[in-house]
Design a protein around this motif. Sequence first.
Motif, mmCIF file in Angstrom:
data_model
loop_
_atom_site.group_PDB
_atom_site.id
_atom_site.type_symbol
_atom_site.label_atom_id
_atom_site.label_comp_id
_atom_site.label_asym_id
_atom_site.label_seq_id
_atom_site.Cartn_x
_atom_site.Cartn_y
_atom_site.Cartn_z
ATOM 1 N N CYS A 1 6.446 -4.343 7.195
ATOM 2 C CA CYS A 1 7.453 -3.278 7.194
ATOM 3 C C CYS A 1 7.043 -2.198 6.212
ATOM 4 O O CYS A 1 6.096 -2.361 5.463
ATOM 5 C CB CYS A 1 8.831 -3.835 6.818
ATOM 6 N N THR A 2 7.769 -1.091 6.240
ATOM 7 C CA THR A 2 7.549 -0.010 5.292
ATOM 8 C C THR A 2 8.851 0.221 4.537
ATOM 9 O O THR A 2 9.911 0.338 5.156
ATOM 10 C CB THR A 2 7.126 1.284 6.037
ATOM 11 N N VAL A 3 8.756 0.243 3.196
ATOM 12 C CA VAL A 3 9.972 0.383 2.380
ATOM 13 C C VAL A 3 9.810 1.530 1.384
ATOM 14 O O VAL A 3 8.734 2.127 1.277
ATOM 15 C CB VAL A 3 10.303 -0.939 1.640
ATOM 16 N N GLN B 1 12.489 -2.798 -3.330
ATOM 17 C CA GLN B 1 12.476 -3.278 -1.945
ATOM 18 C C GLN B 1 11.214 -4.078 -1.643
ATOM 19 O O GLN B 1 11.252 -5.042 -0.884
ATOM 20 C CB GLN B 1 12.627 -2.093 -0.979
ATOM 21 N N VAL B 2 10.092 -3.669 -2.251
ATOM 22 C CA VAL B 2 8.869 -4.469 -2.083
ATOM 23 C C VAL B 2 9.097 -5.873 -2.644
ATOM 24 O O VAL B 2 8.774 -6.882 -2.007
ATOM 25 C CB VAL B 2 7.655 -3.815 -2.787
ATOM 26 N N LEU B 3 9.706 -5.935 -3.839
ATOM 27 C CA LEU B 3 9.970 -7.240 -4.464
ATOM 28 C C LEU B 3 10.879 -8.099 -3.590
ATOM 29 O O LEU B 3 10.667 -9.302 -3.445
ATOM 30 C CB LEU B 3 10.626 -7.055 -5.837
ATOM 31 N N VAL C 1 0.846 -1.180 0.000
ATOM 32 C CA VAL C 1 0.000 0.000 0.000
ATOM 33 C C VAL C 1 0.893 1.246 0.000
ATOM 34 O O VAL C 1 1.733 1.411 0.890
ATOM 35 C CB VAL C 1 -0.915 0.018 1.249
ATOM 36 N N ALA C 2 0.692 2.118 -0.993
ATOM 37 C CA ALA C 2 1.492 3.342 -1.071
ATOM 38 C C ALA C 2 1.005 4.331 -0.017
ATOM 39 O O ALA C 2 -0.204 4.517 0.170
ATOM 40 C CB ALA C 2 1.380 3.958 -2.468
ATOM 41 N N VAL C 3 1.963 4.952 0.678
ATOM 42 C CA VAL C 3 1.621 5.965 1.686
ATOM 43 C C VAL C 3 2.437 7.232 1.406
ATOM 44 O O VAL C 3 3.322 7.240 0.537
ATOM 45 C CB VAL C 3 1.888 5.451 3.126
ATOM 46 N N VAL D 1 4.071 -2.901 3.474
ATOM 47 C CA VAL D 1 3.909 -4.289 3.041
ATOM 48 C C VAL D 1 3.114 -5.047 4.106
ATOM 49 O O VAL D 1 3.528 -5.109 5.271
ATOM 50 C CB VAL D 1 5.271 -4.969 2.801
ATOM 51 N N TYR D 2 1.968 -5.580 3.708
ATOM 52 C CA TYR D 2 1.097 -6.338 4.618
ATOM 53 C C TYR D 2 1.167 -7.821 4.264
ATOM 54 O O TYR D 2 1.232 -8.180 3.079
ATOM 55 C CB TYR D 2 -0.350 -5.854 4.497
ATOM 56 N N VAL D 3 1.130 -8.677 5.284
ATOM 57 C CA VAL D 3 1.117 -10.123 5.035
ATOM 58 C C VAL D 3 0.033 -10.789 5.891
ATOM 59 O O VAL D 3 -0.341 -10.279 6.951
ATOM 60 C CB VAL D 3 2.484 -10.788 5.358
ATOM 61 N N GLY D 4 -0.447 -11.930 5.391
ATOM 62 C CA GLY D 4 -1.375 -12.727 6.187
ATOM 63 C C GLY D 4 -2.811 -12.237 6.165
ATOM 64 O O GLY D 4 -3.602 -12.618 7.015
#
Lengths: 101, 274
Positions: free
Chosen positions: B183-185, B190-192, B157-159, B166-169
């Motif tokens: 985390c936030t990248v 970095q997302v990849l 999600v762009a902020v 980056v959200y998981v689960g």
Amino acid sequence: MQVTLGPLSAIPEGEGRTFAVAGQRLAVFRGRDGAVFATQAECPHRQGPLADGLLGNGTLICPLHSLKFDLKTGKALNGDCSLQTYPLEVSAAGQLLVELA
Amino acid sequence: MGGEYVDERDARFINDRVHANIQKDATFSVIPQIPGGVTSVAQLRRIADVAEKYNVPLVKLTGGQRIDLVGIPREELPQVWRDLDMPSGFAYAKRYRTCKSCIGTDYCRYGLGDSMGLATVIEARFQGLETPGKLKLATAGCPRNCSEAMVKDLGAVAVEGGKWEVYVGGAAGAHVRKGDLLCTVDTHEQVLLIAGRFIQYYRENAKYLERTYGFVERMGVEKVRAVVVNDSEGIAERLDQALQSSVDAYRDPWLEAVTPATPNQFASHLPIVQ
């Protein structure tokens, strides 16, 4: 009546294939252990294509709703229906021979 | 990892033997790859031509922003794939499935990050990856979250500030769960990297059929974050390499239209040879 279905090699090891014989459809299975089985083609539950199921140790799982059958007896292992089975053998020349009623 | 295993085709569910999703009447559905849900006039025309040529009974937009041709007899699968001339969308397997996206920065007046571009590179990298359960992803160009990235197995999600969360689960199927912020990248790359490392960690540690919502809850997001983001076990580099070898082993399974993998792979029934 004995019918020659074709060569065993038409079926990959561990899988099944459907055959159309004299107006009826059969599911024919070839186990990795060498055992072969013939049953009715469609699951009695919701007509799932049994030849597409997962086969292991003489047990088959229908691909649609996971009913499990003992291919030797035709009995469902997790339900109260059963399959019509047909005697099947492999000839010396590697042909599948099925005995139809 | 990668190609270093014996693939016993009979151990696969029927969907993974014929690369299509079995329907209640034993026909199949065909969903080609449409990365990020971004298509084109030429692609739509080709899909329409195929649907017309094969009298496809149902053409359905999927929840994953793709087009589903439903009711294809098994014999026609190879020819349909050849005529589509598009890669498999893998909408039938316990694998990476799809990455939805919103419009992002190209046209949306709220867009903070290029979600369509990110979804496209995510699909190009993770296409076809086998995973313990299916993996559904999404990218959102802002926290309004039109593509529902917070309830995906993995969402970005762009902020504000040009960053990506980056959200998981996450899940929004039979089970509903908001994803945990991993985390936030700062960049797509970095997302990849984080996404790939998380996916590999999941591949190696989840139980068969365990979706990420179960996996993340079982492990605890703190533990997942420690390993994947902070490299607490010193395995990050190995995870990255293992994932890369699987990425390198990608092959479009619809190429089996030309070279079938097993005898009578696409035959609905066999003729009797007397």
